[in-house]
Structure formats: C-alpha cells, structure tokens
Design a protein around this motif. Sequence first.
Motif, PDB file in Angstrom:
ATOM      1  N   MET A   1       0.819  -1.188   0.000  1.00  0.00           N
ATOM      2  CA  MET A   1       0.000   0.000   0.000  1.00  0.00           C
ATOM      3  C   MET A   1       0.872   1.265   0.000  1.00  0.00           C
ATOM      4  O   MET A   1       0.558   2.222  -0.685  1.00  0.00           O
ATOM      5  CB  MET A   1      -0.905  -0.038   1.239  1.00  0.00           C
ATOM      6  N   LEU A   2       1.951   1.227   0.756  1.00  0.00           N
ATOM      7  CA  LEU A   2       2.837   2.379   0.833  1.00  0.00           C
ATOM      8  C   LEU A   2       3.517   2.643  -0.509  1.00  0.00           C
ATOM      9  O   LEU A   2       3.735   3.797  -0.878  1.00  0.00           O
ATOM     10  CB  LEU A   2       3.876   2.173   1.938  1.00  0.00           C
ATOM     11  N   GLN A   3       3.815   1.572  -1.248  1.00  0.00           N
ATOM     12  CA  GLN A   3       4.451   1.733  -2.560  1.00  0.00           C
ATOM     13  C   GLN A   3       3.503   2.428  -3.548  1.00  0.00           C
ATOM     14  O   GLN A   3       3.936   3.237  -4.358  1.00  0.00           O
ATOM     15  CB  GLN A   3       4.879   0.384  -3.106  1.00  0.00           C
ATOM     16  N   ILE A   4       2.228   2.145  -3.471  1.00  0.00           N
ATOM     17  CA  ILE A   4       1.247   2.792  -4.349  1.00  0.00           C
ATOM     18  C   ILE A   4       1.165   4.289  -4.032  1.00  0.00           C
ATOM     19  O   ILE A   4       1.141   5.122  -4.941  1.00  0.00           O
ATOM     20  CB  ILE A   4      -0.138   2.118  -4.203  1.00  0.00           C
ATOM     21  N   ILE A   5       1.141   4.625  -2.760  1.00  0.00           N
ATOM     22  CA  ILE A   5       1.100   6.042  -2.366  1.00  0.00           C
ATOM     23  C   ILE A   5       2.367   6.752  -2.825  1.00  0.00           C
ATOM     24  O   ILE A   5       2.313   7.874  -3.339  1.00  0.00           O
ATOM     25  CB  ILE A   5       0.898   6.170  -0.844  1.00  0.00           C
ATOM     26  N   THR A   7       4.276   5.907  -5.371  1.00  0.00           N
ATOM     27  CA  THR A   7       4.201   6.024  -6.827  1.00  0.00           C
ATOM     28  C   THR A   7       3.316   7.196  -7.231  1.00  0.00           C
ATOM     29  O   THR A   7       3.651   7.946  -8.153  1.00  0.00           O
ATOM     30  CB  THR A   7       3.655   4.713  -7.437  1.00  0.00           C
TER      31      THR A   7
END
Length: 81
Positions: A1-5, A7
């Motif tokens: 989830m943190l990687q999507i934010i 990005t």
Amino acid sequence: MLQIIFTILIGFVVGLLARWIGPGGMIQGFWVTVLIGVAGSVIATYGGQALGLYRAGQPAGFIGSVVGAIVLLALVQLFGR
C-alpha cells in the motif's frame, strides 16, 4: 500500500515538472497530472531499455521520468488537435 502512495506522489511531482517545462498550457487536475507522471516513467523505462540505457527490470530515474512525461505531453499536443 505504501508503494502505491509513493508512486502516486512521485508521479504527481514528475507530472508537475513536465507540465511546467513541457509544451502547451493545458489545465489539468491532480489525477491527470499523476497519470502523466506515471506514464512518463513507463515511457522512459521501456524507451531506455530499448536504447540500452537501462537493463530489463531496472526502472527509469527521476530525470528520465520527467523527460518521458515531456515527450508524452508533446505527443498529446501534436496529435490531440
């Protein structure tokens, strides 16, 4: 989830820089700017791999992403009319 934010945030910054540097005076919202930044990164990654600048699986750098987004904006300006 943190990687999507992360990005989305990087895509927004890249999109803002590309819109500031690149051609045209299009007014766009937050999500369009994010999409321009993320798409610019994808263009830079695959274009760099095709040119031999990046290896397979290696993402484009920040400057490459901005250049890719500027190329995308230029193509939209050219073919969008």
